[in-house]
Design a protein around this motif. Structure first.
Motif, PDB file in Angstrom:
ATOM      1  N   GLY A  15       0.809  -1.206   0.000  1.00  0.00           N
ATOM      2  CA  GLY A  15       0.000   0.000   0.000  1.00  0.00           C
ATOM      3  C   GLY A  15       0.842   1.255   0.000  1.00  0.00           C
ATOM      4  O   GLY A  15       2.065   1.209  -0.025  1.00  0.00           O
ATOM      5  N   ARG A  16       0.162   2.395   0.064  1.00  0.00           N
ATOM      6  CA  ARG A  16       0.865   3.682   0.031  1.00  0.00           C
ATOM      7  C   ARG A  16       1.747   3.880   1.252  1.00  0.00           C
ATOM      8  O   ARG A  16       2.671   4.681   1.226  1.00  0.00           O
ATOM      9  CB  ARG A  16      -0.157   4.817  -0.012  1.00  0.00           C
ATOM     10  N   ASP A  17       1.420   3.165   2.326  1.00  0.00           N
ATOM     11  CA  ASP A  17       2.159   3.343   3.578  1.00  0.00           C
ATOM     12  C   ASP A  17       3.249   2.287   3.766  1.00  0.00           C
ATOM     13  O   ASP A  17       3.697   2.061   4.881  1.00  0.00           O
ATOM     14  CB  ASP A  17       1.175   3.289   4.746  1.00  0.00           C
ATOM     15  N   VAL A  18       3.676   1.650   2.674  1.00  0.00           N
ATOM     16  CA  VAL A  18       4.671   0.576   2.765  1.00  0.00           C
ATOM     17  C   VAL A  18       5.886   1.062   3.559  1.00  0.00           C
ATOM     18  O   VAL A  18       6.301   2.219   3.420  1.00  0.00           O
ATOM     19  CB  VAL A  18       5.046   0.053   1.361  1.00  0.00           C
ATOM     20  N   THR A  19       6.403   0.203   4.428  1.00  0.00           N
ATOM     21  CA  THR A  19       7.509   0.433   5.368  1.00  0.00           C
ATOM     22  C   THR A  19       7.108   1.292   6.579  1.00  0.00           C
ATOM     23  O   THR A  19       7.908   1.466   7.479  1.00  0.00           O
ATOM     24  CB  THR A  19       8.785   1.058   4.728  1.00  0.00           C
ATOM     25  N   LEU A  27      -7.894  -6.027  16.690  1.00  0.00           N
ATOM     26  CA  LEU A  27      -8.014  -7.045  15.653  1.00  0.00           C
ATOM     27  C   LEU A  27      -9.486  -7.185  15.278  1.00  0.00           C
ATOM     28  O   LEU A  27     -10.350  -7.168  16.145  1.00  0.00           O
ATOM     29  CB  LEU A  27      -7.462  -8.377  16.154  1.00  0.00           C
ATOM     30  N   GLU A  28      -9.744  -7.330  13.984  1.00  0.00           N
ATOM     31  CA  GLU A  28     -11.114  -7.452  13.471  1.00  0.00           C
ATOM     32  C   GLU A  28     -11.147  -8.532  12.412  1.00  0.00           C
ATOM     33  O   GLU A  28     -11.033  -8.243  11.229  1.00  0.00           O
ATOM     34  CB  GLU A  28     -11.500  -6.122  12.804  1.00  0.00           C
ATOM     35  N   GLY A  29     -11.281  -9.774  12.826  1.00  0.00           N
ATOM     36  CA  GLY A  29     -11.291 -10.861  11.858  1.00  0.00           C
ATOM     37  C   GLY A  29      -9.973 -10.931  11.109  1.00  0.00           C
ATOM     38  O   GLY A  29      -8.920 -11.066  11.721  1.00  0.00           O
ATOM     39  N   ASP A  30     -10.010 -10.822   9.764  1.00  0.00           N
ATOM     40  CA  ASP A  30      -8.762 -10.887   8.997  1.00  0.00           C
ATOM     41  C   ASP A  30      -8.183  -9.491   8.774  1.00  0.00           C
ATOM     42  O   ASP A  30      -7.300  -9.295   7.953  1.00  0.00           O
ATOM     43  CB  ASP A  30      -8.983 -11.594   7.652  1.00  0.00           C
ATOM     44  N   ARG A  31      -8.712  -8.519   9.495  1.00  0.00           N
ATOM     45  CA  ARG A  31      -8.190  -7.152   9.419  1.00  0.00           C
ATOM     46  C   ARG A  31      -7.561  -6.795  10.753  1.00  0.00           C
ATOM     47  O   ARG A  31      -7.901  -7.344  11.795  1.00  0.00           O
ATOM     48  CB  ARG A  31      -9.303  -6.149   9.111  1.00  0.00           C
ATOM     49  N   VAL A  32      -6.639  -5.857  10.685  1.00  0.00           N
ATOM     50  CA  VAL A  32      -5.979  -5.410  11.895  1.00  0.00           C
ATOM     51  C   VAL A  32      -6.148  -3.895  11.949  1.00  0.00           C
ATOM     52  O   VAL A  32      -6.189  -3.227  10.917  1.00  0.00           O
ATOM     53  CB  VAL A  32      -4.496  -5.883  11.879  1.00  0.00           C
ATOM     54  N   LEU A  33      -6.330  -3.366  13.152  1.00  0.00           N
ATOM     55  CA  LEU A  33      -6.485  -1.925  13.327  1.00  0.00           C
ATOM     56  C   LEU A  33      -5.138  -1.361  13.761  1.00  0.00           C
ATOM     57  O   LEU A  33      -4.590  -1.778  14.778  1.00  0.00           O
ATOM     58  CB  LEU A  33      -7.556  -1.632  14.382  1.00  0.00           C
ATOM     59  N   LEU A  34      -4.612  -0.429  12.973  1.00  0.00           N
ATOM     60  CA  LEU A  34      -3.273   0.093  13.210  1.00  0.00           C
ATOM     61  C   LEU A  34      -3.311   1.567  13.567  1.00  0.00           C
ATOM     62  O   LEU A  34      -4.044   2.342  12.961  1.00  0.00           O
ATOM     63  CB  LEU A  34      -2.418  -0.092  11.953  1.00  0.00           C
ATOM     64  N   ALA A  35      -2.481   1.959  14.527  1.00  0.00           N
ATOM     65  CA  ALA A  35      -2.364   3.362  14.911  1.00  0.00           C
ATOM     66  C   ALA A  35      -0.892   3.710  15.026  1.00  0.00           C
ATOM     67  O   ALA A  35      -0.061   2.848  15.347  1.00  0.00           O
ATOM     68  CB  ALA A  35      -3.063   3.609  16.246  1.00  0.00           C
ATOM     69  N   ASP A  36      -0.566   4.988  14.735  1.00  0.00           N
ATOM     70  CA  ASP A  36       0.822   5.421  14.901  1.00  0.00           C
ATOM     71  C   ASP A  36       0.917   6.676  15.766  1.00  0.00           C
ATOM     72  O   ASP A  36       2.012   7.182  16.001  1.00  0.00           O
ATOM     73  CB  ASP A  36       1.495   5.657  13.538  1.00  0.00           C
ATOM     74  N   ASN A  49      -5.392  -5.256   5.887  1.00  0.00           N
ATOM     75  CA  ASN A  49      -5.403  -6.702   5.766  1.00  0.00           C
ATOM     76  C   ASN A  49      -4.183  -7.270   6.497  1.00  0.00           C
ATOM     77  O   ASN A  49      -3.075  -6.752   6.346  1.00  0.00           O
ATOM     78  CB  ASN A  49      -5.337  -7.053   4.269  1.00  0.00           C
ATOM     79  N   ILE A  50      -4.397  -8.307   7.279  1.00  0.00           N
ATOM     80  CA  ILE A  50      -3.309  -8.903   8.068  1.00  0.00           C
ATOM     81  C   ILE A  50      -2.149  -9.343   7.164  1.00  0.00           C
ATOM     82  O   ILE A  50      -1.005  -9.248   7.548  1.00  0.00           O
ATOM     83  CB  ILE A  50      -3.850 -10.082   8.913  1.00  0.00           C
TER      84      ILE A  50
END
Length: 89
Positions: A15-19, A27-36, A49-50
């Motif tokens: 994705g655009r945020d690679v690295t 966690l939401e099923g096969d998705r993950v919730l990310l914060a920075d 997506n995980i």
């Protein structure tokens, strides 16, 4: 599949945020919730997506990232440590 835990530091692999470095906020099923703590505050985590993240061995302790500021500092410290190790190697 990989075991992800809340508070774990992960790196985006696609994705655009690679690295980009995030912390797992949930966690939401096969998705993950990310914060920075910066572009993605804890109250508006990014859904990803995980398969598109690479987990690290680093897990932030409870209370280490209660606020966006703490999270931002913890991620900055992780990156500094990680990059410091690479330079010497």
């Amino acid at each position: 599949p990989m075991e992800l835990v809340k508070g774990q530091i992960v790196t985006s692999r696609a994705g655009r945020d690679v690295t980009h470095v995030y912390m797992v906020a949930g966690l939401e099923g096969d998705r993950v919730l990310l914060a920075d703590g910066a572009k993605r505050p804890l109250n508006e985590p990014k859904r990803k997506n995980i398969r598109h993240i690479a987990p690290t061995r680093t897990v932030l302790a409870a209370g280490e990232a209660e606020t966006d500021l703490q999270l931002k500092k913890a991620i900055a410290a992780y990156i500094k440590k990680r990059d410091g190790i690479q330079e010497g190697g």
